[in-house]
Design a protein around this motif. Structure first.
Motif: not given
Length: 445
Positions: A231-232, A257, A261, A264
C-alpha cells in the motif's frame, strides 16, 4: 612460530607499501566519463587508490610503476546498477538444497567475473552479499565495489515471496522463518510495522539502499505482472526508514499503477518499468527520480529464462512476452523526456551469465549512441549511487570519472568504444587493462 611471525610481518609491510604505490599510465587516449571526446596522448598519475594528475607532460616518478598504454583508450571503470551476485542458482536450489557456504563461494566467483568484464562497481539489489562486500573491500577476494541492499522486502505473495505452494506463512502459522530467509534472502512482511522492521534490519546490516518489491515479477509464481504490491502507507514507511539513514528506496516494478504509487511515496528509483506509460515517465522527470530498465532481454535465447531449455513454458511466456514487447516503448519515452536512466542489466543465473551484462551495451544502441550508453554506465550511475548519501561506503574519491581525486578505477581498451560499443562487449579481445582502487587485476599491454 618465529618464522610464521616474520612471514606475516613482512606480508603486512608489503601490503602497506603496495597500498601506497605510484602508477603512471602513459600514452593513452582518455575519456573522462562526462565529455564527448577523447583527450589524446596523455598520461595519468595514480597515487595509492586515487588519481593524482592527468596531463600530457608528467615526468616519471622514480618509484612509479610505468605502464605504456600504446595509444589505446582509457575510460572509467564500468558500473552495473542492477545485479544479484548471490543468485547463481535456481531459487529452489539456493533455498532448499545448497549449503550457505557453497552459495557464498559461488557469489564470490560471480563478483570476480563481473570485475573481469570491466565492472568495477555494482549495486546489488537483493540477496545475502554483506560478507562478500566486506571480503572484497578488505582485499580478500577480487571483485567490484558493492552497494548492497540486503534482503528483498516483499509482501505476502509478492515478488520476493519464494515459498513453495505448501509452505505455510510465518505470520499466520506462528512458525519459524525459513533458513534461507534467516541468511538474508528476503523479508516477507505486511503492514507498516513489519515493513519498518525489515527496512531497519537491512540498514542495521549495512544496506546502502533498500530494495522493495512494488509489483509483479517474471520469476515469481504467485503474483501476476499487473499486480500492485504494498500500500501507499507501507511504501512510505520504507521510504521514511531509508530517509532517516539519508538513503533511498529502489523498487521492482513493471506497470504504471504501481510505479505511480511508488513515486508518490517518495521512491527514488524504479527498476525495470517496461510497461509504464507517458504519464509515469513525466512523473519520474518531475520528481527527478531514476529508471533502470533492461534492453538485452529482447535478444536472449529461451535458455536465459529457463536454463537448459530451448522453449519457454506457456505460463512463464505469458509473463515475459508483454515485458519484452514494452521495452522499445519505454526506452523511447525515456529518451524523449530525457529522464535519469541508469545502466543496470539484472544479468544473473548460472555462473557465466554475468557476460549478458555486456549485451546491455550493444542492445541499448537502438535508442542511444555508444557515448550515451557509456555515460550511463559510468558518470550517470555514479550519480545514482550517490543517492545513498551519508551511508555511501565509497566517498574517499569520485566514481565514474577520470579526474584528479577520483578513484583509480580504470579500463584500457584497444580501439575506441565511444564510436564502437562492440569493443566493450568483447573484453577477451579488446579489454587490455583493469585497475580497481589503484590495484591492477589485468594487464595485457
Amino acid at each position: 612460530m618465529r618464522t610464521k611471525f616474520l612471514t606475516l610481518f613482512f606480508s603486512f609491510i608489503g601490503l602497506a607499501i603496495y597500498s601506497q604505490h605510484t602508477t603512471l599510465l602513459k600514452n593513452v587516449n582518455v575519456w573522462d566519463g562526462t565529455s564527448n571526446v577523447l583527450n589524446t596522448n596523455v598520461s595519468v598519475l595514480i597515487k595509492g587508490n586515487l588519481i593524482q594528475r592527468i596531463s600530457k607532460t608528467i615526468s616519471e616518478p622514480d618509484d612509479a610503476i610505468v605502464i605504456d598504454g600504446k595509444g589505446h583508450t582509457l575510460i572509467p571503470g564500468l558500473s552495473d546498477a542492477h545485479v544479484h551476485l548471490s543468485a547463481t542458482m535456481s531459487d529452489k536450489e539456493s533455498r532448499n538444497e545448497a549449503h550457505w557456504m557453497y552459495t557464498a563461494v559461488r557469489t564470490a566467483k560471480a563478483a570476480e567475473n563481473f570485475l573481469m568484464l570491466g565492472f568495477t562497481t555494482v549495486r546489488d539489489l537483493g540477496g545475502p552479499v554483506f560478507g562478500i562486500k566486506r571480503a572484497v573491500d578488505e582485499g580478500l577476494i577480487p571483485g567490484p565495489r558493492i552497494y548492497p541492499s540486503g534482503a528483498y522486502i516483499s509482501q505476502t505473495s509478492g515478488h520476493g515471496d519464494f515459498r513453495s505452494s505448501n509452505e505455510p506463512s510465518v505470520q499466520l502459522s506462528g512458525g519459524q522463518m525459513h533458513p534461507s530467509d534467516l541468511l538474508g534472502w528476503s523479508f516477507v512482511v505486511d503492514g507498516v510495522p513489519e515493513v519498518l522492521k525489515a527496512a531497519r534490519e537491512n540498514l542495521r546490516k549495512g544496506a546502502t539502499q533498500l530494495k522493495v518489491m512494488a509489483g509483479g515479477g517474471i520469476s515469481s509464481d504467485f503474483d501476476p505482472i499487473h499486480s500492485v504490491q504494498f500500500t501507499l502507507e507501507e511504501l512510505e514507511a520504507a521510504v521514511q526508514a531509508a530517509a532517516d539513514w539519508d538513503t533511498y528506496v529502489a523498487v521492482h516494478i513493471y506497470e504504471s499503477k504501481g510505479a505511480i504509487r511508488a513515486l508518490k511515496a517518495g521512491v527514488k528509483c524504479l527498476d525495470h518499468g517496461h510497461l509504464i506509460d507517458e504519464e509515469t515517465i513525466k512523473l519520474i522527470k518531475a520528481k527527478d527520480a531514476w529508471l533502470v530498465p533492461q534492453a538485452f532481454w529482447t535478444e536472449t535465447p529461451a535458455s536465459f529464462w529457463v536454463p537448459g531449455k530451448d522453449t519457454i513454458p506457456e505460463p512463464l511466456l505469458k509473463k515475459i512476452k508483454p515485458v519484452l514487447e514494452g521495452t522499445d516503448h519505454v526506452f523511447k519515452l525515456a529518451k524523449k523526456y530525457d529522464i535519469n536512466v541508469g545502466f543496470g542489466s539484472d544479468a544473473y543465473g548460472d555462473l557465466g551469465y554475468e557476460s549478458y551484462a555486456l549485451k546491455e551495451f550493444t542492445t541499448r544502441t537502438k535508442w542511444y549512441s555508444p557515448l550515451e550508453v557509456l555515460k550511463q554506465a559510468t558518470s550517470g550511475n555514479a550519480r545514482l549511487l550517490s543517492l545513498s548519501g551519508k551511508i555511501n561506503p565509497y566517498t574517499e574519491g569520485r566514481l565514474g570519472v577520470i579526474r584528479a581525486g577520483a578513484y583509480a578505477d580504470l579500463l584500457i581498451y584497444e580501439g575506441n568504444p565511444l564510436e564502437n560499443i562492440d569493443i566493450v562487449a568483447d573484453p577477451e579481445k579488446y579489454l587490455k587493462f583493469i585497475m580497481k582502487d589503484g590495484k591492477i587485476f589485468k594487464n595485457k599491454l
